[in-house]
Design a protein around this motif. Structure first.
Motif, PDB file in Angstrom:
ATOM      1  N   GLN A  44      12.503  71.815   0.645  1.00  0.00           N
ATOM      2  CA  GLN A  44      13.161  71.239   1.812  1.00  0.00           C
ATOM      3  C   GLN A  44      13.409  72.285   2.899  1.00  0.00           C
ATOM      4  O   GLN A  44      13.361  71.980   4.093  1.00  0.00           O
ATOM      5  CB  GLN A  44      14.485  70.587   1.410  1.00  0.00           C
ATOM      6  N   ALA A  45      13.651  73.522   2.498  1.00  0.00           N
ATOM      7  CA  ALA A  45      13.876  74.594   3.474  1.00  0.00           C
ATOM      8  C   ALA A  45      12.655  74.804   4.364  1.00  0.00           C
ATOM      9  O   ALA A  45      12.784  75.238   5.512  1.00  0.00           O
ATOM     10  CB  ALA A  45      14.247  75.890   2.762  1.00  0.00           C
ATOM     11  N   LEU A  46      11.459  74.485   3.857  1.00  0.00           N
ATOM     12  CA  LEU A  46      10.244  74.620   4.667  1.00  0.00           C
ATOM     13  C   LEU A  46      10.232  73.648   5.841  1.00  0.00           C
ATOM     14  O   LEU A  46       9.498  73.855   6.810  1.00  0.00           O
ATOM     15  CB  LEU A  46       9.003  74.381   3.801  1.00  0.00           C
ATOM     16  N   ALA A  47      11.051  72.602   5.755  1.00  0.00           N
ATOM     17  CA  ALA A  47      11.078  71.602   6.823  1.00  0.00           C
ATOM     18  C   ALA A  47      11.660  72.154   8.116  1.00  0.00           C
ATOM     19  O   ALA A  47      11.575  71.499   9.158  1.00  0.00           O
ATOM     20  CB  ALA A  47      11.871  70.381   6.375  1.00  0.00           C
ATOM     21  N   LEU A  48      12.240  73.349   8.074  1.00  0.00           N
ATOM     22  CA  LEU A  48      12.696  73.980   9.305  1.00  0.00           C
ATOM     23  C   LEU A  48      11.525  74.331  10.211  1.00  0.00           C
ATOM     24  O   LEU A  48      11.692  74.524  11.412  1.00  0.00           O
ATOM     25  CB  LEU A  48      13.520  75.231   8.979  1.00  0.00           C
ATOM     26  N   ILE A  49      10.321  74.423   9.652  1.00  0.00           N
ATOM     27  CA  ILE A  49       9.110  74.646  10.450  1.00  0.00           C
ATOM     28  C   ILE A  49       8.718  73.321  11.092  1.00  0.00           C
ATOM     29  O   ILE A  49       8.430  72.351  10.383  1.00  0.00           O
ATOM     30  CB  ILE A  49       7.952  75.161   9.574  1.00  0.00           C
ATOM     31  N   PRO A  50       8.707  73.212  12.409  1.00  0.00           N
ATOM     32  CA  PRO A  50       8.351  71.943  13.050  1.00  0.00           C
ATOM     33  C   PRO A  50       6.970  71.463  12.614  1.00  0.00           C
ATOM     34  O   PRO A  50       6.018  72.234  12.521  1.00  0.00           O
ATOM     35  CB  PRO A  50       8.357  72.299  14.546  1.00  0.00           C
ATOM     36  N   GLY A  51       6.883  70.168  12.320  1.00  0.00           N
ATOM     37  CA  GLY A  51       5.630  69.595  11.852  1.00  0.00           C
ATOM     38  C   GLY A  51       5.582  69.402  10.352  1.00  0.00           C
ATOM     39  O   GLY A  51       4.736  68.658   9.852  1.00  0.00           O
ATOM     40  N   THR A  52       6.473  70.075   9.624  1.00  0.00           N
ATOM     41  CA  THR A  52       6.456  69.978   8.162  1.00  0.00           C
ATOM     42  C   THR A  52       6.910  68.607   7.694  1.00  0.00           C
ATOM     43  O   THR A  52       6.276  67.976   6.850  1.00  0.00           O
ATOM     44  CB  THR A  52       7.341  71.065   7.540  1.00  0.00           C
ATOM     45  N   SER A  53       8.039  68.125   8.219  1.00  0.00           N
ATOM     46  CA  SER A  53       8.717  66.882   7.840  1.00  0.00           C
ATOM     47  C   SER A  53       9.595  67.111   6.619  1.00  0.00           C
ATOM     48  O   SER A  53       9.096  67.388   5.512  1.00  0.00           O
ATOM     49  CB  SER A  53       7.738  65.739   7.557  1.00  0.00           C
ATOM     50  N   ARG A  54      10.904  66.975   6.829  1.00  0.00           N
ATOM     51  CA  ARG A  54      11.848  67.133   5.724  1.00  0.00           C
ATOM     52  C   ARG A  54      11.592  66.087   4.643  1.00  0.00           C
ATOM     53  O   ARG A  54      11.517  66.401   3.459  1.00  0.00           O
ATOM     54  CB  ARG A  54      13.285  67.020   6.251  1.00  0.00           C
ATOM     55  N   SER A  55      11.455  64.824   5.060  1.00  0.00           N
ATOM     56  CA  SER A  55      11.204  63.781   4.069  1.00  0.00           C
ATOM     57  C   SER A  55       9.838  63.984   3.407  1.00  0.00           C
ATOM     58  O   SER A  55       9.693  63.790   2.194  1.00  0.00           O
ATOM     59  CB  SER A  55      11.289  62.399   4.712  1.00  0.00           C
ATOM     60  N   GLY A  56       8.840  64.400   4.189  1.00  0.00           N
ATOM     61  CA  GLY A  56       7.511  64.591   3.632  1.00  0.00           C
ATOM     62  C   GLY A  56       7.463  65.680   2.582  1.00  0.00           C
ATOM     63  O   GLY A  56       6.882  65.495   1.497  1.00  0.00           O
ATOM     64  N   SER A 106      10.885  59.527  -5.651  1.00  0.00           N
ATOM     65  CA  SER A 106      10.802  60.694  -4.763  1.00  0.00           C
ATOM     66  C   SER A 106      11.330  60.352  -3.381  1.00  0.00           C
ATOM     67  O   SER A 106      11.996  61.176  -2.738  1.00  0.00           O
ATOM     68  CB  SER A 106       9.353  61.192  -4.676  1.00  0.00           C
ATOM     69  N   ALA A 107      11.074  59.131  -2.908  1.00  0.00           N
ATOM     70  CA  ALA A 107      11.585  58.713  -1.604  1.00  0.00           C
ATOM     71  C   ALA A 107      13.093  58.533  -1.642  1.00  0.00           C
ATOM     72  O   ALA A 107      13.803  58.970  -0.724  1.00  0.00           O
ATOM     73  CB  ALA A 107      10.906  57.415  -1.166  1.00  0.00           C
ATOM     74  N   ARG A 108      13.608  57.901  -2.680  1.00  0.00           N
ATOM     75  CA  ARG A 108      15.059  57.692  -2.758  1.00  0.00           C
ATOM     76  C   ARG A 108      15.805  59.015  -2.822  1.00  0.00           C
ATOM     77  O   ARG A 108      16.836  59.188  -2.148  1.00  0.00           O
ATOM     78  CB  ARG A 108      15.407  56.823  -3.979  1.00  0.00           C
ATOM     79  N   PHE A 109      15.319  59.957  -3.625  1.00  0.00           N
ATOM     80  CA  PHE A 109      15.998  61.255  -3.687  1.00  0.00           C
ATOM     81  C   PHE A 109      15.903  61.971  -2.350  1.00  0.00           C
ATOM     82  O   PHE A 109      16.866  62.612  -1.909  1.00  0.00           O
ATOM     83  CB  PHE A 109      15.397  62.119  -4.797  1.00  0.00           C
ATOM     84  N   SER A 110      14.774  61.849  -1.673  1.00  0.00           N
ATOM     85  CA  SER A 110      14.628  62.444  -0.351  1.00  0.00           C
ATOM     86  C   SER A 110      15.634  61.847   0.629  1.00  0.00           C
ATOM     87  O   SER A 110      16.250  62.566   1.427  1.00  0.00           O
ATOM     88  CB  SER A 110      13.202  62.215   0.163  1.00  0.00           C
ATOM     89  N   PHE A 111      15.830  60.526   0.573  1.00  0.00           N
ATOM     90  CA  PHE A 111      16.773  59.880   1.478  1.00  0.00           C
ATOM     91  C   PHE A 111      18.207  60.299   1.164  1.00  0.00           C
ATOM     92  O   PHE A 111      19.015  60.500   2.079  1.00  0.00           O
ATOM     93  CB  PHE A 111      16.634  58.359   1.389  1.00  0.00           C
ATOM     94  N   LEU A 112      18.544  60.414  -0.113  1.00  0.00           N
ATOM     95  CA  LEU A 112      19.885  60.884  -0.477  1.00  0.00           C
ATOM     96  C   LEU A 112      20.107  62.318   0.010  1.00  0.00           C
ATOM     97  O   LEU A 112      21.193  62.669   0.487  1.00  0.00           O
ATOM     98  CB  LEU A 112      20.085  60.802  -1.993  1.00  0.00           C
TER      99      LEU A 112
END
Length: 267
Positions: A156-168, A184-190
């Motif tokens: 999730q820390a990689l999502a700080l790079i624009p374009g990565t996507s936190r949820s992705g 995986s989607a539900r845990f991502s949303f939580l």
């Protein structure tokens, strides 16, 4: 801001916050392709409030159970599946919180270019495609261990790079660890709940220091539109990926990434 700008930015935030296509990339790109001025910190905060409200309302029953079980766990009255899930959400939030504090200025100044966004969309899109293709789909979110949560948190820390996507990136990590698509989607949303709170809190502090005039009608409209679109996005996304999977989002990421390279590669 006029109401067209409010509408577009709110819908973009509400949809892309939870889809694996990078909300930060889209919010950066909207001003690139329009003549609109920057929407300002206050409006950014209102959009985060809308998205946060949506995910809390959608998972309200799960959150009540997790919070109750977590409190019993803290009080030494035993740990059940819901308490463990709450602990794993907390654990997985720590890496992105630390990385955000450490690299916030660098990311905002250096890494917001269209070419960086294009690279993030393509590279992490291909990784999502691989994770979805090879998924083992043997576990749900209640089967996570603390090691799994930590790995997802580091991703999730990689999502700080624009374009990565936190949820992705969190869904990618979940799939690689053996979660099914919905889990995986539900845990991502939580996980998005504490992240949105942290991001919104930082922006609020910046806003208080800036002491800029506030357009309350624009903020209310932005929060409402962002919240409605985010809620609908969560609902339909969970149903969609169960039948179709992640590949349509991968294709979208690749097409957008290649288009950005074509448009800005020679700049």
């Amino acid at each position: 801001m006029d109401w067209l700008q409010i509408f577009v930015l709110s819908i973009v935030q509400g949809l892309t916050e939870f889809l694996p296509i990078s909300s930060s990339a889209h919010l950066i790109l909207v001003p690139v392709f329009t003549d609109w001025n920057d929407q300002g910190l206050a409006f950014d905060v209102s959009l985060h409030i809308g998205s946060l409200t949506a995910v809390v309302l959608y998972f309200r029953h799960e959150l009540v159970g997790m919070t109750s079980s977590w409190c019993r766990s803290v009080a030494g009255r035993g740990t059940d599946d819901e308490a463990r899930l709450a602990w794993w959400v907390i654990l997985a939030t720590i890496p992105v919180g630390l990385a955000g504090l450490a690299f916030k200025d660098t990311i905002e100044v250096v890494m917001r270019s269209p070419m960086v966004i294009a690279g993030g969309l393509i590279v992490f899109g291909l990784l999502l495609a691989y994770a979805d293709w090879r998924r083992r789909a043997t576990r749900n979110e209640y089967h996570l261990t603390w090691r799994d949560a930590l790995w997802i948190g580091l991703a999730q820390a990689l999502a700080l790079i624009p374009g990565t996507s936190r949820s992705g990136i969190t869904m990618t990590a979940g799939l690689l660890l053996g979660l099914n698509r919905e889990a995986s989607a539900r845990f991502s949303f939580l996980l998005s709940i504490p992240v949105i709170v942290l991001a919104g809190g930082l922006k609020t502090l910046d806003l208080l220091e800036a002491k800029v005039p506030v357009d309350w009608a624009a903020l209310a409209g932005g929060a409402l539109l962002s919240g409605i679109s985010a809620y609908l996005c969560i609902h339909f996304f969970l149903a969609f990926i169960k039948r179709i999977g992640m590949q349509p989002f991968v294709v979208y990421r690749l097409v957008l990434g290649v288009a950005l390279i074509w448009l800005f590669g020679g700049a």
